[in-house]
Design a protein around this motif. Sequence first.
Motif, PDB file in Angstrom:
ATOM      1  N   GLU A  11       5.860  -5.405 -19.865  1.00 17.03           N
ATOM      2  CA  GLU A  11       5.756  -3.997 -19.501  1.00 17.03           C
ATOM      3  C   GLU A  11       4.330  -3.688 -19.076  1.00 17.03           C
ATOM      4  O   GLU A  11       3.383  -4.366 -19.485  1.00 17.03           O
ATOM      5  CB  GLU A  11       6.155  -3.086 -20.658  1.00 17.03           C
ATOM      6  N   GLY A  12       4.208  -2.659 -18.249  1.00 14.64           N
ATOM      7  CA  GLY A  12       2.898  -2.234 -17.789  1.00 14.64           C
ATOM      8  C   GLY A  12       3.022  -0.940 -17.021  1.00 14.64           C
ATOM      9  O   GLY A  12       4.063  -0.272 -17.064  1.00 14.64           O
ATOM     10  N   THR A  13       1.985  -0.594 -16.289  1.00 13.11           N
ATOM     11  CA  THR A  13       1.981   0.636 -15.504  1.00 13.11           C
ATOM     12  C   THR A  13       2.517   0.359 -14.108  1.00 13.11           C
ATOM     13  O   THR A  13       2.101  -0.598 -13.454  1.00 13.11           O
ATOM     14  CB  THR A  13       0.557   1.206 -15.405  1.00 13.11           C
ATOM     15  N   CYS A  14       3.456   1.197 -13.676  1.00 12.17           N
ATOM     16  CA  CYS A  14       4.036   1.049 -12.341  1.00 12.17           C
ATOM     17  C   CYS A  14       2.967   1.319 -11.284  1.00 12.17           C
ATOM     18  O   CYS A  14       2.314   2.374 -11.319  1.00 12.17           O
ATOM     19  CB  CYS A  14       5.209   2.010 -12.167  1.00 12.17           C
ATOM     20  N   PRO A  15       2.765   0.428 -10.318  1.00 19.78           N
ATOM     21  CA  PRO A  15       1.765   0.645  -9.285  1.00 19.78           C
ATOM     22  C   PRO A  15       2.169   1.699  -8.257  1.00 19.78           C
ATOM     23  O   PRO A  15       1.350   2.123  -7.450  1.00 19.78           O
ATOM     24  CB  PRO A  15       1.642  -0.732  -8.630  1.00 19.78           C
ATOM     25  N   ILE A  16       3.434   2.152  -8.331  1.00 21.77           N
ATOM     26  CA  ILE A  16       3.937   3.110  -7.347  1.00 21.77           C
ATOM     27  C   ILE A  16       3.888   4.537  -7.881  1.00 21.77           C
ATOM     28  O   ILE A  16       3.354   5.440  -7.236  1.00 21.77           O
ATOM     29  CB  ILE A  16       5.376   2.744  -6.929  1.00 21.77           C
ATOM     30  N   CYS A  17       4.417   4.752  -9.097  1.00 19.57           N
ATOM     31  CA  CYS A  17       4.481   6.121  -9.629  1.00 19.57           C
ATOM     32  C   CYS A  17       3.574   6.345 -10.835  1.00 19.57           C
ATOM     33  O   CYS A  17       3.415   7.473 -11.291  1.00 19.57           O
ATOM     34  CB  CYS A  17       5.918   6.488  -9.990  1.00 19.57           C
ATOM     35  N   GLY A  18       2.982   5.272 -11.389  1.00 16.20           N
ATOM     36  CA  GLY A  18       2.079   5.420 -12.517  1.00 16.20           C
ATOM     37  C   GLY A  18       2.749   5.493 -13.874  1.00 16.20           C
ATOM     38  O   GLY A  18       2.075   5.734 -14.880  1.00 16.20           O
ATOM     39  N   TYR A  19       4.064   5.268 -13.936  1.00 15.58           N
ATOM     40  CA  TYR A  19       4.783   5.290 -15.212  1.00 15.58           C
ATOM     41  C   TYR A  19       4.264   4.167 -16.106  1.00 15.58           C
ATOM     42  O   TYR A  19       4.141   3.019 -15.670  1.00 15.58           O
ATOM     43  CB  TYR A  19       6.280   5.130 -14.956  1.00 15.58           C
TER      44      TYR A  19
END
Length: 239
Positions: free
Chosen positions: A38-46
């Motif tokens: 898991e990590g931070t989405c590079p598209i929406c920042g989730y």
Amino acid sequence: MVQEIFTALYENGYIFAKKQMGAISPSTGRTLPDRFIEGTCPICGYHNARGDQCDECGNQLDPADLINPKSKINGETPNFVETEHFFLDLPKVAPQLGAWLDSREDWRPNVLKFSHNLLKEIRERAITRDLDWGVPIPLDGWRDAPMKRIYVWFDAVIGYLSAAVEWAARSGDPEAWRAFWNDPEALSYYFMGKDNIVFHSVIWPGILLGANGQGRPAAPSARRSASCAFPPRWSAPSS
């Protein structure tokens, strides 16, 4: 059944091998499948995006795409090494998928909009992993590889078909499943969460289209057909 559909897709030009960066646990040296990262989405920042997709914006991801990726097992940062896998060439069936989605009359509007948005940015998707469990890859040079298997999400959706085939075999009439799967009036209803829409409205229909050579194949002369026809009224209402 999984191997049969894999072979049909491969021979029709919808599966190909490509190298990518795979995640490895630094403490154990074992592969970390994408759902274990898991990590931070590079598209929406989730912040809780998974290694295969972001459940917030619905975009497909690879573990190496994530910002600050972490292992869900112990929180460590994975190492990334080059590995080779087989990919399902979804862009080749995107136009046919779009036309099929347009023919859906019994789906909720938000599901159709979500599915069409997925098609706009559709990418090839890896269907194998560096694992020692799962269905072997049915190709020379791969079937005996100790750490290469077809991944669970690919064979999971095929389970709808393979379960019917297994039932028919046990019933004493191995062809009985065709009466349902090839009946244009038959409907299947699926109730699911948002994170499973992509598998049922894009990937599973895409697999069936490609297995029957109904997309944009690489070489028409090499096309073959899998043992089932694409269900023209396959239906998957989603929440």
